[in-house]
Motif scaffolding. Structure first.
Motif, short mmCIF file in Angstrom:
data_model
loop_
_atom_site.label_atom_id
_atom_site.label_comp_id
_atom_site.label_asym_id
_atom_site.label_seq_id
_atom_site.Cartn_x
_atom_site.Cartn_y
_atom_site.Cartn_z
N LYS A 1 0.83 -1.20 0.00
CA LYS A 1 0.00 0.00 0.00
C LYS A 1 0.87 1.25 0.00
N ASP A 2 0.24 2.36 -0.31
CA ASP A 2 0.92 3.63 -0.36
C ASP A 2 1.65 3.89 0.96
N GLY A 3 2.91 4.23 0.86
CA GLY A 3 3.70 4.53 2.06
C GLY A 3 4.52 3.38 2.60
N ASP A 4 4.34 2.17 2.09
CA ASP A 4 5.12 1.02 2.56
C ASP A 4 6.60 1.19 2.19
N GLY B 1 3.97 3.99 -4.02
CA GLY B 1 3.75 5.41 -4.25
C GLY B 1 4.90 6.29 -3.81
N THR B 2 4.70 7.58 -3.98
CA THR B 2 5.77 8.54 -3.67
C THR B 2 6.04 8.66 -2.18
N LYS B 3 5.08 8.26 -1.35
CA LYS B 3 5.30 8.28 0.11
C LYS B 3 6.04 7.03 0.58
N GLY B 4 6.10 6.00 -0.25
CA GLY B 4 6.79 4.77 0.09
C GLY B 4 8.20 4.76 -0.45
N LYS B 5 8.88 3.65 -0.20
CA LYS B 5 10.26 3.54 -0.65
C LYS B 5 10.59 2.07 -0.92
N ASN C 1 11.53 7.10 -5.71
CA ASN C 1 11.31 6.42 -4.43
C ASN C 1 12.06 5.09 -4.31
#
Length: 110
Positions: free
Chosen positions: A38-41, A62-66, A91
């Motif tokens: 999921k986003d942010g993982d 997503g951009t919040k994850g890496k 990311n």
């Protein structure tokens, strides 16, 4: 499937890792779906090679994850770096680390 398990893939054969037939042979989207990313993982791709899964994971987190793309071959990490620039992906963090000690990974369980 009647296929032999691959040995360590040298960087000179990295194109083989990106072959179109791999979609049908290995069904990567099925695997990635099972991971329920999921986003942010934050995900470690150990033995990232040319980044076949790295870039697919990066899209899902997503951009919040890496994605921590780890490989023992600096040439494979260079391939990922080049593709990051081409695809404008920010990311992914590349890392060349010893194959015997994963304690360097900056991952904490929650």
């Amino acid at each position: 499937m009647g296929r032999e398990i691959a040995q360590v893939m040298g960087h000179l054969a990295a194109d083989w890792l990106e072959r179109p037939e791999r979609e049908k042979e290995e069904q990567p989207n099925r695997l990635l779906g099972a991971l329920k990313l999921k986003d942010g993982d934050v995900v470690a791709d150990i033995g990232a090679g040319s980044g076949y899964f790295t870039f697919r994971i990066a899209k899902r987190v997503g951009t919040k994850g890496k994605v921590l793309a780890v490989d023992i071959q600096p040439e494979m990490l260079d391939i990922i770096k080049k593709r990051m620039k081409e695809r404008k992906v920010g990311n992914i963090e590349r890392s060349r680390e010893p194959e015997t000690d994963p304690s360097y990974l900056p991952i904490r369980s929650t």
